[in-house]
Design a protein around this motif. Structure first.
Motif, PDB file in Angstrom:
ATOM      1  N   ILE A 183      -0.357  10.006   2.614  1.00  0.00           N
ATOM      2  CA  ILE A 183      -1.005   9.442   3.799  1.00  0.00           C
ATOM      3  C   ILE A 183      -2.414   8.971   3.462  1.00  0.00           C
ATOM      4  N   ALA A 184      -3.177   9.804   2.755  1.00  0.00           N
ATOM      5  CA  ALA A 184      -4.548   9.439   2.389  1.00  0.00           C
ATOM      6  C   ALA A 184      -4.567   8.186   1.523  1.00  0.00           C
ATOM      7  N   HIS A 185      -3.707   8.154   0.514  1.00  0.00           N
ATOM      8  CA  HIS A 185      -3.652   7.005  -0.394  1.00  0.00           C
ATOM      9  C   HIS A 185      -3.228   5.748   0.360  1.00  0.00           C
ATOM     10  N   TRP A 186      -2.273   5.896   1.251  1.00  0.00           N
ATOM     11  CA  TRP A 186      -1.804   4.762   2.047  1.00  0.00           C
ATOM     12  C   TRP A 186      -2.939   4.206   2.902  1.00  0.00           C
ATOM     13  N   ILE A 187      -3.692   5.088   3.549  1.00  0.00           N
ATOM     14  CA  ILE A 187      -4.824   4.654   4.369  1.00  0.00           C
ATOM     15  C   ILE A 187      -5.848   3.901   3.524  1.00  0.00           C
TER      16      ILE A 187
ATOM     17  N   ALA B 258       0.836  -1.202   0.000  1.00  0.00           N
ATOM     18  CA  ALA B 258       0.000   0.000   0.000  1.00  0.00           C
ATOM     19  C   ALA B 258       0.870   1.250   0.000  1.00  0.00           C
ATOM     20  N   LEU B 259       1.956   1.231   0.760  1.00  0.00           N
ATOM     21  CA  LEU B 259       2.859   2.384   0.804  1.00  0.00           C
ATOM     22  C   LEU B 259       3.531   2.604  -0.543  1.00  0.00           C
ATOM     23  N   ARG B 260       3.941   1.528  -1.182  1.00  0.00           N
ATOM     24  CA  ARG B 260       4.555   1.653  -2.510  1.00  0.00           C
ATOM     25  C   ARG B 260       3.590   2.324  -3.490  1.00  0.00           C
ATOM     26  N   ALA B 261       2.347   1.867  -3.517  1.00  0.00           N
ATOM     27  CA  ALA B 261       1.363   2.457  -4.432  1.00  0.00           C
ATOM     28  C   ALA B 261       1.155   3.933  -4.131  1.00  0.00           C
ATOM     29  N   ALA B 262       1.072   4.265  -2.849  1.00  0.00           N
ATOM     30  CA  ALA B 262       0.851   5.660  -2.463  1.00  0.00           C
ATOM     31  C   ALA B 262       2.018   6.541  -2.884  1.00  0.00           C
ATOM     32  N   LEU B 263       3.237   6.071  -2.658  1.00  0.00           N
ATOM     33  CA  LEU B 263       4.422   6.860  -3.008  1.00  0.00           C
ATOM     34  C   LEU B 263       4.549   7.028  -4.520  1.00  0.00           C
ATOM     35  N   VAL B 264       4.404   5.936  -5.244  1.00  0.00           N
ATOM     36  CA  VAL B 264       4.572   5.991  -6.696  1.00  0.00           C
ATOM     37  C   VAL B 264       3.540   6.926  -7.317  1.00  0.00           C
TER      38      VAL B 264
END
Length: 253
Positions: free
Chosen positions: A226-230, A152-158
């Motif tokens: 942060i929003a995308h990660w959540i 999830a963090l990878r998707a949010a960062l990318v």
């Protein structure tokens, strides 16, 4: 067109070809393949986190490698945006200088996008324009939850660093207007979700507009990450709980 503008466009093309631009092309092809199939879209499935090996230890290794190398384009754009006297992290608002404000904004954005997004998915699947999404098909091991959180963090960062932070920066330098940048960024976000059907395309375009407006106002990618990660953590980890305790609530459970 000046040399600098040509170089900037070439850089953008290379970055996107190495990351989400390539994902968009594959996604369009995947949608065409789905439409050509005899089954309706809602009878087809898209698995977001699938096993990569039958042996648990090698599945873990492959998952970690995929996350690590998937973050390389993020490192690349941060490198490209770093200039003498300019810190790319600061320029994109990807810092820890406003932790509580960023967290609050992140949760607010997640709630604003997540609840309507779930409704749009259910409606889209019901009327046949959205495939049945399986957020994870990983077996249950001690490392499953950490891998889903890292994924999830990878998707949010990318997505947020490249589609918002990097693209906004470069297109501004090329003289684009804000509404043009937000529109292109949103359409790109929607396009690499087309493999999930038309519903997720629409939902992600709307998300792209909202996130683009938020970035334009705040000048920070951290709340978006942060929003995308959540959103992805809830999607990836919550699917198994819904499947176990509320079977039938979501398509495929």
């Amino acid at each position: 067109m000046t040399y600098e503008r040509k170089r900037a466009w070439l850089e953008i093309a290379i970055v996107l070809a190495l990351s989400l631009g390539a994902s968009a092309v594959y996604s369009i092809v995947a949608l065409l393949r789905r439409l050509a199939a005899t089954e309706a879209l809602n009878a087809q499935t898209a698995t977001l986190n699938a096993p990569l090996a039958t042996e648990p230890i090698f599945d873990l290794i492959y998952q970690l490698l995929g996350i690590f190398f998937g973050l390389v384009p993020v490192v690349l754009v941060l490198f490209l945006l770093t200039k003498p006297g300019t810190n790319a992290f600061t320029a994109l608002g990807f810092t820890l200088t406003q932790p509580w404000r960023d967290i609050g904004r992140g949760f607010s954005l997640a709630a604003l996008i997540g609840i309507p997004g779930l409704g749009l998915y259910l409606v889209g699947n019901a009327i046949g324009i959205t495939v049945t999404i399986v957020p994870t098909a990983l077996d249950t091991y001690w490392w499953t939850l950490p891998i889903l959180v890292l994924s999830a963090l990878r998707a949010a960062l990318v997505e947020e660093v490249i589609v918002v932070g990097y693209l906004f920066t470069r297109l501004r330098e090329l003289g684009w207007r804000t509404w043009q940048i937000i529109g292109v960024s949103a359409l790109l976000r929607g396009s690499y979700h087309l493999y999930q059907g038309f519903g997720p395309f629409i939902g992600n375009v709307v998300m792209g507009v909202v996130f683009g407006m938020a970035y334009q106002r705040w000048g920070r990618t951290m709340p978006l990450v942060i929003a995308h990660w959540i959103l992805d953590i809830v999607s990836f980890t919550g699917y198994g709980l819904v499947k176990a305790f509320v079977p039938g609530f979501l398509p495929g459970t």
